[in-house]
Design an enzyme around this catalytic site. Sequence first.
Site, PDB file in Angstrom:
ATOM      1  CE  LYS A 128       9.704  -5.327  19.855  1.00  0.00           C
ATOM      2  NZ  LYS A 128       9.817  -4.558  21.117  1.00  0.00           N
ATOM      3  CD  GLN A 146       5.251   3.025   6.060  1.00  0.00           C
ATOM      4  OE1 GLN A 146       4.328   2.669   6.780  1.00  0.00           O
ATOM      5  NE2 GLN A 146       5.048   3.576   4.878  1.00  0.00           N
ATOM      6  CD  GLU A 192      -1.187   0.911  12.466  1.00  0.00           C
ATOM      7  OE1 GLU A 192      -2.380   1.207  12.344  1.00  0.00           O
ATOM      8  OE2 GLU A 192      -0.808  -0.209  12.843  1.00  0.00           O
ATOM      9  CB  THR A 227      10.857   1.136   3.095  1.00  0.00           C
ATOM     10  OG1 THR A 227      11.445   0.085   3.859  1.00  0.00           O
ATOM     11  CG2 THR A 227      11.221   0.963   1.632  1.00  0.00           C
ATOM     12  CB  ILE A 281      -0.976  -0.011   1.194  1.00  0.00           C
ATOM     13  CG1 ILE A 281      -0.238  -0.063   2.528  1.00  0.00           C
ATOM     14  CG2 ILE A 281      -1.937  -1.181   1.089  1.00  0.00           C
ATOM     15  CD1 ILE A 281      -1.164   0.049   3.742  1.00  0.00           C
ATOM     16  N   GLY A 282       2.067   1.106  -0.538  1.00  0.00           N
ATOM     17  CA  GLY A 282       2.999   2.228  -0.573  1.00  0.00           C
ATOM     18  C   GLY A 282       4.060   2.132   0.496  1.00  0.00           C
ATOM     19  CB  ILE A 323      15.597  -1.133  10.694  1.00  0.00           C
ATOM     20  CG1 ILE A 323      15.299  -0.419  12.021  1.00  0.00           C
ATOM     21  CG2 ILE A 323      15.095  -0.314   9.518  1.00  0.00           C
ATOM     22  CD1 ILE A 323      13.821  -0.252  12.326  1.00  0.00           C
ATOM     23  CG  LEU A 324      12.435  -5.953   8.250  1.00  0.00           C
ATOM     24  CD1 LEU A 324      11.062  -6.479   7.874  1.00  0.00           C
ATOM     25  CD2 LEU A 324      13.388  -7.108   8.570  1.00  0.00           C
ATOM     26  CG  ASN A 325      14.543  -0.685   2.711  1.00  0.00           C
ATOM     27  OD1 ASN A 325      14.902   0.472   2.891  1.00  0.00           O
ATOM     28  ND2 ASN A 325      14.540  -1.232   1.510  1.00  0.00           N
TER      29      ASN A 325
END
Length: 724
Positions: free
Chosen positions: A684, A621, A688, A617, A465-466, A612-614
């Site tokens: 995690k 967020q 949000e 991005t 969703i972006g 942190i996966l990326n």
Amino acid sequence: MTTELKMDVPQPRFLDQTQQGVLGKPIPRVDGALKVTGQATYAAEWQMDDMAHGVFVGAAIPKGHFTIDRDSIAGMDGFLGLYTDNLVRNSARGTLNTNPVQPGDRVDYLGQSIALVVAETFEQARDMAAALKVSYTRDDDAVTDLSEYDDWELKVGIELGDVDAAMDAAHKSVDLEYTTKGHNSGAMELHGSIASWDGDHVTVRSSLQMLGFNRNELADSLGVPPEQVRLLSPYVGGGFGSKLGIGPDSVGAAVAARDLGRPVRVVLTRPQVFDTTIRRTETRQHIRLAANQDGRLTGISHVNWQSNLPGEGHAEPVDAATRFLYAGENRYCAHYMARRNSPATGDVRSPGEAVGMLTLEAAMDELAEALEMDPIDLRIRNIPEVHPGNGKPISSNGMASSLRQGAEAFGWDQRQPTGTRREGEWLIGMGVAAAARANLLMPSSARVTLNPDATAVVETDMTDIGTGTYTILGQIAAETLGLPTESVTVHLGDSNFPTASGSGGSWGATSSGSSVLIAARAIRKTLAERMGCEEEALTLKDGMATGGNKRSALSELIDQPISEEGKIDKGKLTKGTHQAGYGAHFAEVAVNTVTGEVRVRRMLAAMAAGRILNEQTARSQVYGGQIWGIGSALHEGLEFDTRTGHIANHTLGEYYVPVHLDVGDLDVLFIDERDDMANPMQAKGIGELGFCGAAAAVANAIYNACGVRIRDFPATPDRIFPHL
């Protein structure tokens, strides 16, 4: 084959040992070029032969019944059909798998979709929808104004000890009331769908977040088995909760297409998006905090009043963070629900915390002032060792590190006493707030295939969703299989693929990513067997395998594709521990002493969200969360016509959101953390978390700048200037 992992035990840090080195890196989104060049095809943009077009008609009364004069438009050029049956009253909520069907000829709110007009062209359908004659019988008992509402439904969420006694015995306490206006998701892409039937099977191209749930919802609406429904949502232009459940456009297009035997496209207008998709409820909140001489909380009470449509089960979890964020033996949380004939409420980005942490963290700032204590010190000394409501162990808590490291990076030590820092007609201030968001794991599946040419394919019905899902899932597969990221292709948004968690609740990347990791590790085991070693002794990097005293190219190990399906599910740790992401928001604002205008000059978010996966991005967020925090604090608010319950500002021309000049410098600091109890990636959700508490940091900065406490949000100039 399928390999399933349940989170019953803490997970080893496998990804700390891999060698490819692509996970966590700030890799740009692989779909970025397609989007900025217009080559990413969104739901309503697909072109199909012989496609008809549908436009909805909205109810003109808040409650009652309607009768439609079909003959009023049946003779117009291009008329194909008029549909009132099997539609939905409002969008579903996705995770509940419920379907709010259109209740016959009954109207429950003004703007409700009561009929779908279908014609050869969009313009014809639009004109017919405007010309359709509808007669109404209005009920006299519609609830459209809550100012004198007296039929509140009470639900107590938690009651421990005696908050009243704690308030009486407190060294210092605060007893405060706040209000927040309702919010709309306002996704850039309108809600739209194209439906086509092949026999008794339907394919719907739609803008949806959670295909696993949505498929069942649509099947239920149409009265067909789920296996006869295929959903395609490869690109979604924002969702923020509004596209969690199936909506009127998807159902209406499918109903009409089945009847006409040809594809039908239905796209909601922007006002219809506001009217018929879920909104965040308005709230009134009462917060009481009691503290002893050491600044330790002895009592916390958070009660809220909100609204929803009659018959809807959703309640905004306003007190979600209040239940676990701070220690305190005496606790009370409850909500009161009003049944209102206005558009339905539901999950909007950071449901609960978005408005609940705004008020809780503003109240903590007032308590710090009453105690003559630095607001950061107050928060740190009240961090609980276990969940204060149920005693569950906390998997990891990075709030103290976030507050301390964030304060140093932001320059908190330069903060001046309230109302003392001036630059011309501007007063300058700093504010801080904690960030917290429960970390959730949802069942999720993915298929990974390793090809003989050392390329890999990831397939799952997960949506992007972006947020960068295409990129992140590709990184996980590449890291696990020892491949360059360009050697991995990710296919998303097709309900024929393995069912993923869907995008929502900040669980998407961690849940679907874990399933990709599990599938890729199953492939690693096969490769290890062929190398004659255990998987733990296998090293994969740049398409080469090393292990068992051998080194081989992947292309030499396999002569046909190896395909594995991975599945992650909740387990004992999910139920037995409390898991959350934590952080801290800092803001510096300027308040104009002549106009009451507020300008946010800079913000910093310090985030502790596991691995942190990326980085790129994730940072994006958090930027989005900070910007939405600015909007919640200063701009956003649904306005209702109290005579009809209708949303009066149902366009982006009147529902104000931050624009470029409203947003100052943004910065993000990631706190190094791993959570072994969360999932096999130790990550995690962050989408949000970056919003939670951001608005409170702005509100607290306003007070530090000019001495005005805002308790009714948004903090527009008219609420500030009279008190300067």
